[in-house]
Design a protein around this motif. Structure first.
Motif, PDB file in Angstrom:
ATOM      1  N   GLY A 126     -55.568  28.681   7.815  1.00 43.07           N
ATOM      2  CA  GLY A 126     -54.304  28.114   7.330  1.00 43.07           C
ATOM      3  C   GLY A 126     -53.094  28.957   7.688  1.00 43.07           C
ATOM      4  O   GLY A 126     -53.210  30.137   8.010  1.00 43.07           O
ATOM      5  N   CYS A 127     -51.922  28.278   7.649  1.00 41.34           N
ATOM      6  CA  CYS A 127     -50.686  28.975   7.990  1.00 41.34           C
ATOM      7  C   CYS A 127     -49.537  28.274   7.272  1.00 41.34           C
ATOM      8  O   CYS A 127     -49.528  27.034   7.178  1.00 41.34           O
ATOM      9  CB  CYS A 127     -50.459  28.935   9.505  1.00 41.34           C
ATOM     10  N   ASN A 128     -48.582  29.040   6.772  1.00 42.66           N
ATOM     11  CA  ASN A 128     -47.422  28.413   6.124  1.00 42.66           C
ATOM     12  C   ASN A 128     -46.112  28.855   6.782  1.00 42.66           C
ATOM     13  O   ASN A 128     -45.098  28.952   6.136  1.00 42.66           O
ATOM     14  CB  ASN A 128     -47.403  28.733   4.621  1.00 42.66           C
ATOM     15  N   GLN A 129     -46.176  29.120   8.087  1.00 46.92           N
ATOM     16  CA  GLN A 129     -44.989  29.611   8.792  1.00 46.92           C
ATOM     17  C   GLN A 129     -44.143  28.484   9.406  1.00 46.92           C
ATOM     18  O   GLN A 129     -42.982  28.654   9.665  1.00 46.92           O
ATOM     19  CB  GLN A 129     -45.406  30.591   9.902  1.00 46.92           C
ATOM     20  N   TYR A 130     -44.745  27.351   9.677  1.00 47.17           N
ATOM     21  CA  TYR A 130     -44.033  26.170  10.169  1.00 47.17           C
ATOM     22  C   TYR A 130     -43.163  26.436  11.407  1.00 47.17           C
ATOM     23  O   TYR A 130     -41.969  26.127  11.425  1.00 47.17           O
ATOM     24  CB  TYR A 130     -43.192  25.523   9.046  1.00 47.17           C
ATOM     25  N   CYS A 131     -43.739  27.037  12.411  1.00 41.97           N
ATOM     26  CA  CYS A 131     -43.047  27.111  13.700  1.00 41.97           C
ATOM     27  C   CYS A 131     -42.826  25.661  14.150  1.00 41.97           C
ATOM     28  O   CYS A 131     -43.717  24.823  13.976  1.00 41.97           O
ATOM     29  CB  CYS A 131     -43.898  27.861  14.722  1.00 41.97           C
ATOM     30  N   THR A 132     -41.668  25.361  14.723  1.00 36.91           N
ATOM     31  CA  THR A 132     -41.323  23.947  14.921  1.00 36.91           C
ATOM     32  C   THR A 132     -42.177  23.251  15.985  1.00 36.91           C
ATOM     33  O   THR A 132     -42.189  22.039  16.075  1.00 36.91           O
ATOM     34  CB  THR A 132     -39.831  23.801  15.310  1.00 36.91           C
ATOM     35  N   TYR A 133     -42.890  24.033  16.815  1.00 39.26           N
ATOM     36  CA  TYR A 133     -43.711  23.416  17.872  1.00 39.26           C
ATOM     37  C   TYR A 133     -45.163  23.241  17.450  1.00 39.26           C
ATOM     38  O   TYR A 133     -45.971  22.691  18.196  1.00 39.26           O
ATOM     39  CB  TYR A 133     -43.676  24.288  19.144  1.00 39.26           C
ATOM     40  N   CYS A 134     -45.522  23.713  16.251  1.00 38.69           N
ATOM     41  CA  CYS A 134     -46.943  23.847  15.927  1.00 38.69           C
ATOM     42  C   CYS A 134     -47.382  22.870  14.836  1.00 38.69           C
ATOM     43  O   CYS A 134     -46.698  22.697  13.820  1.00 38.69           O
ATOM     44  CB  CYS A 134     -47.206  25.288  15.490  1.00 38.69           C
ATOM     45  N   ILE A 135     -48.530  22.279  15.027  1.00 35.38           N
ATOM     46  CA  ILE A 135     -49.031  21.269  14.086  1.00 35.38           C
ATOM     47  C   ILE A 135     -49.944  21.897  13.023  1.00 35.38           C
ATOM     48  O   ILE A 135     -50.260  21.288  12.008  1.00 35.38           O
ATOM     49  CB  ILE A 135     -49.771  20.147  14.883  1.00 35.38           C
ATOM     50  N   ILE A 136     -50.337  23.149  13.268  1.00 30.39           N
ATOM     51  CA  ILE A 136     -51.373  23.766  12.412  1.00 30.39           C
ATOM     52  C   ILE A 136     -51.055  23.741  10.913  1.00 30.39           C
ATOM     53  O   ILE A 136     -51.915  23.372  10.114  1.00 30.39           O
ATOM     54  CB  ILE A 136     -51.713  25.183  12.929  1.00 30.39           C
ATOM     55  N   PRO A 137     -49.842  24.097  10.475  1.00 28.66           N
ATOM     56  CA  PRO A 137     -49.600  24.091   9.033  1.00 28.66           C
ATOM     57  C   PRO A 137     -49.844  22.722   8.390  1.00 28.66           C
ATOM     58  O   PRO A 137     -50.157  22.638   7.203  1.00 28.66           O
ATOM     59  CB  PRO A 137     -48.125  24.489   8.916  1.00 28.66           C
ATOM     60  N   TYR A 138     -49.684  21.648   9.187  1.00 27.26           N
ATOM     61  CA  TYR A 138     -49.867  20.308   8.633  1.00 27.26           C
ATOM     62  C   TYR A 138     -51.332  19.888   8.601  1.00 27.26           C
ATOM     63  O   TYR A 138     -51.724  19.038   7.825  1.00 27.26           O
ATOM     64  CB  TYR A 138     -49.084  19.274   9.465  1.00 27.26           C
TER      65      TYR A 138
ATOM     66  N   ASN B 266     -38.100  28.341  14.895  1.00 26.75           N
ATOM     67  CA  ASN B 266     -38.330  28.778  13.515  1.00 26.75           C
ATOM     68  C   ASN B 266     -39.237  30.005  13.455  1.00 26.75           C
ATOM     69  O   ASN B 266     -40.059  30.142  12.550  1.00 26.75           O
ATOM     70  CB  ASN B 266     -38.927  27.652  12.653  1.00 26.75           C
ATOM     71  N   ARG B 267     -39.056  30.877  14.440  1.00 23.66           N
ATOM     72  CA  ARG B 267     -39.723  32.182  14.378  1.00 23.66           C
ATOM     73  C   ARG B 267     -38.756  33.106  13.627  1.00 23.66           C
ATOM     74  O   ARG B 267     -37.565  33.089  13.885  1.00 23.66           O
ATOM     75  CB  ARG B 267     -39.997  32.739  15.785  1.00 23.66           C
ATOM     76  N   HIS B 268     -39.291  33.884  12.712  1.00 27.03           N
ATOM     77  CA  HIS B 268     -38.392  34.578  11.782  1.00 27.03           C
ATOM     78  C   HIS B 268     -38.095  36.020  12.196  1.00 27.03           C
ATOM     79  O   HIS B 268     -38.196  36.920  11.379  1.00 27.03           O
ATOM     80  CB  HIS B 268     -38.987  34.544  10.376  1.00 27.03           C
TER      81      HIS B 268
ATOM     82  N   ILE C 279     -56.105  32.225  11.623  1.00 27.27           N
ATOM     83  CA  ILE C 279     -55.023  31.367  12.132  1.00 27.27           C
ATOM     84  C   ILE C 279     -53.699  32.114  11.990  1.00 27.27           C
ATOM     85  O   ILE C 279     -52.863  32.109  12.872  1.00 27.27           O
ATOM     86  CB  ILE C 279     -54.969  30.040  11.344  1.00 27.27           C
ATOM     87  N   HIS C 280     -53.521  32.781  10.861  1.00 26.01           N
ATOM     88  CA  HIS C 280     -52.349  33.662  10.682  1.00 26.01           C
ATOM     89  C   HIS C 280     -52.870  34.910   9.978  1.00 26.01           C
ATOM     90  O   HIS C 280     -52.767  35.072   8.763  1.00 26.01           O
ATOM     91  CB  HIS C 280     -51.264  32.954   9.869  1.00 26.01           C
ATOM     92  N   LEU C 281     -53.462  35.781  10.814  1.00 25.21           N
ATOM     93  CA  LEU C 281     -54.185  36.948  10.285  1.00 25.21           C
ATOM     94  C   LEU C 281     -53.321  37.802   9.357  1.00 25.21           C
ATOM     95  O   LEU C 281     -53.822  38.366   8.375  1.00 25.21           O
ATOM     96  CB  LEU C 281     -54.686  37.787  11.470  1.00 25.21           C
TER      97      LEU C 281
HETATM   98  S1  SF4 Z   1     -47.676  29.073  15.752  1.00 24.65           S
HETATM   99 FE1  SF4 Z   1     -48.966  30.386  14.465  1.00 24.65          FE
HETATM  100  S2  SF4 Z   1     -47.528  31.182  12.954  1.00 24.65           S
HETATM  101 FE2  SF4 Z   1     -46.505  29.424  13.846  1.00 24.65          FE
HETATM  102  S3  SF4 Z   1     -47.061  27.709  12.492  1.00 24.65           S
HETATM  103 FE3  SF4 Z   1     -48.562  27.752  14.155  1.00 24.65          FE
HETATM  104  S4  SF4 Z   1     -50.280  28.945  13.354  1.00 24.65           S
HETATM  105 FE4  SF4 Z   1     -48.503  29.361  12.051  1.00 24.65          FE
END
Ligand code: SF4
Length: 441
Positions: free
Chosen positions: A142-154, A270-272, A187-189
């Motif tokens: 899991g990941c809660n970073q919500y990078c705008t290109y990434c579907i993983i958090p959803y 949305n990289r912080h 996924i987000h170590l």
């Molecule tokens: S790119 Fe990595 S950090 Fe960003 S939302 Fe996806 S899994 Fe999370």
């Protein structure tokens, strides 16, 4: 990536395979023979008879046996006919029908961009039963970073970490099986252990749960090396790096995803962090580790990326002195914010930018490896592999540089597999592998 091809059946297949090779070569991948260890095996299959079907399956399984961690791809006619029959095959990661062959490179590069998820799964499965020198252990999901290109958090649900005790028990089992190097991945170590607390972000914890896990794994007898999967740059602080450096099994190799060297692009992603903050993190790592290998991922052609923004990324990469860059062309994912952004970059521009950055990455890789020439390093020997027509014992040193030593006596070479030995690096082979000789004590 090392990519191996096998063509079965008719001349059309052979012709198409040659075209695929060209395309992969142009994209900076290394084409190796099907007998060698590769990161990707592509079998251009045939289905003209039952025997052809059987042979296609046999070669797919052979590829899987050659490297349990590789991406195995079935392409062509067998795929189309197997789809009609509703057949699947657990050895195969990707089925590419005839209609999709033209996009093979793009499909696989996109898959590699999300490789954390598939790699971790495949490698942790492999680590369960067989004897390996290196095992990949997924400790977080899991990941809660919500990078705008990434579907993983959803799609992957909330943060979920494996309890420390469970990880240690799994590592002990791996050590009993002969594994000497363990790679902790997620996924987000960097968010490891956040879900065990009331905190919302890893930043509030200063990386302590992950450090505690590394310390616990470091105590497992038989494990000689710990490598870390991709880290979020912001987890690197003086305290974190100092503590890590005190763990003697931790390899001086860190993968810090950059994605872009331009602050405006980073904001849209949305990289912080900013480029300057990222560079500060590298300085910290270089203060506590001797010549650490810093590897990274960079996306080119993100929506709105201008030529100036891309040039800023190239300049940044050169200045940062990466040991390796994984370059990915941005690809749209439905359901992500970036998919709805204006200024989508044409494919041809993405391809050109990718080529330019791959070339910079090659030069940086060379520059990083060259000072080790004549130096002694510790290599975990993994297997006997053919390079330029000769047998070599191949492995990786602490900084994840591939090193090969010539095989003299085959029995002795087999005995040395899965041992960490001192090697002096003597020269670089044509395929980029560093060639060395074992240092006798
Ligand atoms: S790119 Fe990595 S950090 Fe960003 S939302 Fe996806 S899994 Fe999370």
């Amino acid at each position: 990536m090392r990519v191996a091809f096998l063509s079965l059946g008719c001349k059309v297949n052979y012709y198409e395979t040659e075209k695929m090779k060209e395309k992969f070569g142009e994209r900076g991948h290394m084409i190796v023979s099907f007998e060698e260890k590769a990161d990707i095996y592509i079998i251009n299959t045939c289905t003209v008879t039952n025997i052809a079907d059987r042979k296609s399956r046999k070669m797919l399984h052979r590829a899987r046996r050659m490297n349990g961690n590789a991406l195995v791809v079935a392409a062509g006619c067998y795929v189309d006919s197997a789809r009609k029959r509703g057949e699947t095959d657990g050895s195969v990661d990707f089925f590419i029908g005839n209609g999709e062959k033209d996009h093979l490179v793009e499909i696989l590069e996109n898959a590699l961009r999300e490789r954390e998820s598939w790699t971790v799964q495949r490698k942790s499965e492999a680590a369960e039963g067989e004897e390996h020198t290196r095992a990949y252990l997924k400790v977080q999901d899991g990941c809660n970073q919500y990078c705008t290109y990434c579907i993983i958090p959803y799609v992957r649900g909330p943060l979920a970490s494996k309890p420390e005790g469970q990880v240690v028990a799994e590592v002990e089992k791996l050590a009993e099986q002969g594994v000497q190097e363990v790679v902790l991945t997620g996924i987000h170590l960097s968010s490891y252990g956040v879900d065990f607390t009331e905190k919302k972000s890893f930043l509030e914890l200063d990386g302590k749960p992950l450090l505690s896990l590394i310390q616990a794994v470091g105590k497992v007898q038989g494990i000689r090396r710990i490598r870390l999967g991709s880290l979020e740059p912001r987890i690197i602080t003086h305290a974190f790096a100092e503590e890590l450096a005190g763990q003697e099994k931790v390899c001086p190799h860190f993968h810090l995803s950059l994605q872009s060297g331009c602050d405006d692009t980073l904001k849209r992603m949305n990289r912080h962090y900013s480029g300057d903050e990222y560079l500060e993190k590298l300085e910290i790592l270089r203060k506590y580790f001797v010549r650490p290998a810093i590897t990274t991922d960079i996306i080119v052609g993100f929506p709105g990326e201008t030529e100036e923004e891309f040039a800023a990324t190239c300049a940044f990469a050169e200045g940062a002195g990466f040991a390796k860059i994984h370059v990915f062309k941005y690809s749209r994912r439905q359901g992500t914010m970036a998919d709805a952004m204006e200024g989508q970059v044409p494919e041809q521009v993405k391809a050109e930018r990718s080529d330019r950055l791959i070339q910079i990455g090659r030069e940086l890789e060379q520059a990083y490896g060259a000072p080790f020439l004549g130096q002694e390093c510790q290599v975990l020997l993994e297997e006997i592999s053919r390079i330029q027509g000769k047998d070599f014992l191949v492995g990786y040193h602490e900084r994840y540089v591939r090193v090969a030593i010539p095989v003299g006596d085959r029995k002795e070479a087999e005995r040395l597999c899965n041992q960490i030995v001192p090697v002096r690096i003597c020269e670089q082979g044509e395929d980029g592998t560093w060639l060395g000789e074992m240092v006798t004590l």
